[in-house]
Design a protein around this motif. Sequence first.
Motif, short mmCIF file in Angstrom:
data_model
loop_
_atom_site.label_atom_id
_atom_site.label_comp_id
_atom_site.label_asym_id
_atom_site.label_seq_id
_atom_site.Cartn_x
_atom_site.Cartn_y
_atom_site.Cartn_z
N SER A 184 -22.82 -4.76 -2.33
CA SER A 184 -21.38 -4.76 -2.08
C SER A 184 -20.77 -3.41 -2.50
O SER A 184 -21.16 -2.84 -3.52
CB SER A 184 -20.75 -5.93 -2.84
OG SER A 184 -19.53 -5.55 -3.39
N GLY A 185 -19.79 -2.93 -1.69
CA GLY A 185 -19.19 -1.61 -1.95
C GLY A 185 -18.06 -1.64 -2.95
O GLY A 185 -17.63 -0.60 -3.43
N GLY A 186 -17.57 -2.82 -3.29
CA GLY A 186 -16.52 -2.96 -4.31
C GLY A 186 -15.29 -2.12 -4.05
O GLY A 186 -14.85 -1.40 -4.93
N ALA A 187 -14.72 -2.21 -2.83
CA ALA A 187 -13.56 -1.36 -2.50
C ALA A 187 -12.27 -1.88 -3.15
O ALA A 187 -12.08 -3.08 -3.30
CB ALA A 187 -13.40 -1.30 -1.00
N ARG A 188 -11.39 -0.93 -3.53
CA ARG A 188 -10.09 -1.27 -4.11
C ARG A 188 -9.10 -0.20 -3.68
O ARG A 188 -9.36 0.99 -3.85
CB ARG A 188 -10.21 -1.30 -5.64
CG ARG A 188 -8.91 -1.46 -6.37
CD ARG A 188 -9.12 -1.28 -7.87
NE ARG A 188 -7.84 -1.23 -8.56
CZ ARG A 188 -7.10 -0.13 -8.71
NH1 ARG A 188 -7.52 1.03 -8.23
NH2 ARG A 188 -5.95 -0.17 -9.34
N ASP A 189 -7.97 -0.65 -3.11
CA ASP A 189 -6.96 0.31 -2.66
C ASP A 189 -6.27 0.90 -3.89
O ASP A 189 -5.76 0.16 -4.72
CB ASP A 189 -5.95 -0.41 -1.76
CG ASP A 189 -4.95 0.56 -1.17
OD1 ASP A 189 -5.07 1.77 -1.41
OD2 ASP A 189 -4.04 0.09 -0.46
N SER A 190 -6.25 2.24 -3.99
CA SER A 190 -5.63 2.86 -5.17
C SER A 190 -4.11 2.88 -5.05
O SER A 190 -3.42 3.22 -6.01
CB SER A 190 -6.12 4.30 -5.32
OG SER A 190 -5.53 5.10 -4.30
N GLY A 191 -3.60 2.57 -3.86
CA GLY A 191 -2.16 2.63 -3.65
C GLY A 191 -1.68 4.05 -3.36
O GLY A 191 -0.48 4.29 -3.25
N HIS A 192 -2.63 4.99 -3.25
CA HIS A 192 -2.28 6.37 -2.99
C HIS A 192 -2.94 6.90 -1.71
O HIS A 192 -4.03 6.47 -1.37
CB HIS A 192 -2.77 7.28 -4.14
CG HIS A 192 -1.81 7.35 -5.30
ND1 HIS A 192 -2.07 8.08 -6.42
CD2 HIS A 192 -0.58 6.80 -5.48
CE1 HIS A 192 -1.05 7.98 -7.27
NE2 HIS A 192 -0.15 7.19 -6.72
N HIS A 193 -2.27 7.82 -1.04
CA HIS A 193 -2.89 8.66 -0.03
C HIS A 193 -2.88 10.09 -0.59
O HIS A 193 -2.05 10.40 -1.45
CB HIS A 193 -2.12 8.61 1.29
CG HIS A 193 -2.36 7.35 2.07
ND1 HIS A 193 -1.89 7.16 3.33
CD2 HIS A 193 -3.04 6.22 1.77
CE1 HIS A 193 -2.26 5.97 3.78
NE2 HIS A 193 -2.96 5.37 2.84
N ALA A 194 -3.79 10.93 -0.08
CA ALA A 194 -3.80 12.32 -0.55
C ALA A 194 -3.60 13.27 0.63
O ALA A 194 -4.25 13.12 1.67
CB ALA A 194 -5.13 12.63 -1.24
#
Length: 417
Positions: A184-194
């Motif tokens: 599993s890749g364990g993705a989590r949205d950081s709430g940021h774009h760069a």
Amino acid sequence: MQPNSVSPASEKQHIVIVGGGMTGGLLAVLLAEQGLTVTVLDGAPAPVMPTGPAQLRVSTLTEASHWLLQNSGVWEYLDMSRVQPYDAMQVWDQDGTGEVLFRAREVGAQSLGWLLENGHLAAALYRRAADYPNLHWRCGVAVEGARREEGRWQVRAGDEQWQADLLVGADGARSRVRDWAGISGGARDSGHHALVATIATALPHNACARQVFMESGPLALLPLYSDPQQGEQRQCSIVWSGWPERIARLREAAPADFAAELQAATGEALGEVTLLSERAVFPIQERHASSYVAAGLALVGDAAHVIHPLAGQGVNLGLLDAAVLAEEVERATQSGRSCADSAALARYQRRRRGENLLMQNAMRGFQQLFGQRALPVRWLRNTGMRWVNQAGPLKRLFASQAMGRGADLPVRARPRA
Ligand SMILES: Cc1cc2nc3c(=O)[nH]c(=O)nc-3n(C[C@H](O)[C@H](O)[C@H](O)COP(=O)(O)OP(=O)(O)OC[C@H]3O[C@@H](n4cnc5c(N)ncnc54)[C@H](O)[C@@H]3O)c2cc1C
């Protein structure tokens, strides 16, 4: 010179690396140096040495990464006129008076880090790979599937197939190797774009990397090599992270409005700024694979972990993954075991996972700390920054961490005696 692209005749102890980016490229060189048969498969065209304006994607390299590239003979393939060392780092809070200024001499170093274009490093690795006849590197080959059969990995792209004793996923954040291994890749949205772009500045950067923390996210001004057209030390690469709607607005703003907002955000630290490039935006999704290894398989770099770019550590962690994996493979093969020895892979995971997780959590902590508007938190972080700036040992500790001076560094990441 280009690397050998003919598929290997002998397939004993064969290692296939999917992904020839910065992490996969370094791993390939380090394994080839041991005399192992290595094949790199990458879906992208062959990397070429950049010319002309600076590329948008750049990376800050730590001291540990610098030594890794020096000790593996890659550094000498870089065009030094496009590499910018920096000997100072200034970090401040837009919302207060807290500031920390790190200087290389305080930690007994000449540089705190180096800034260079990602494509430049990829091209240098590709050139270095050509020095090894046992290293086969195929560009434009997108791997479509891999499965484990009778103790080996069968890797497939179009009509072609490769057999691997050890399969390495160096195929980036959206790793398919990770999926094929059932990890599993364990993705989590950081709430940021760069948002990344290149700017010209009225004042010289003086080889200092700058970062301002704002409630909406951090903004880094990274010193680029001198461009004769823009003048000595008057170009920076910026990484502006923040809430997606704010970043979208910044991307759409007229160049002059964007420059004005940038100047205001940095408190005019480098005077008037001019936008020189397009603006590219990347969503920041943090990831951490549930495991870095499976039978006959290892994940390295962004395939294993993706962290917020606010401290510029992603590539550096990936290069250390590559060096530690190569070290453990060497230890196994030198004692007559397979390059895919399960104990060696377990040791690789043990040496890297905790360290990467720590860095990921630290980045998350910084993001949260500086995203707070509450007065007590603002007071505390500004007081904390002033205190760190005055407290020599603590400041040196922070600087050493940022430079990649860890306790369990692979031999190749240590300074030459
Ligand atoms: C805005 C931003 C700024 C950053 N700044 C910094 C910084 O200053 N310092 C730092 O250390 N890090 C930084 N990072 C992080 C850094 O860019 C990444 O950690 C790094 O690029 C990961 O390298 P990699 O080789 O692991 O993966 P990638 O660079 O993603 O390479 C993966 C490779 O695999 C290939 N591939 C993928 N799928 C397949 C397939 N199926 N078959 C064949 N080939 C395949 C791709 O073509 C690619 O070449 C930043 C990230 C962002 C978003």
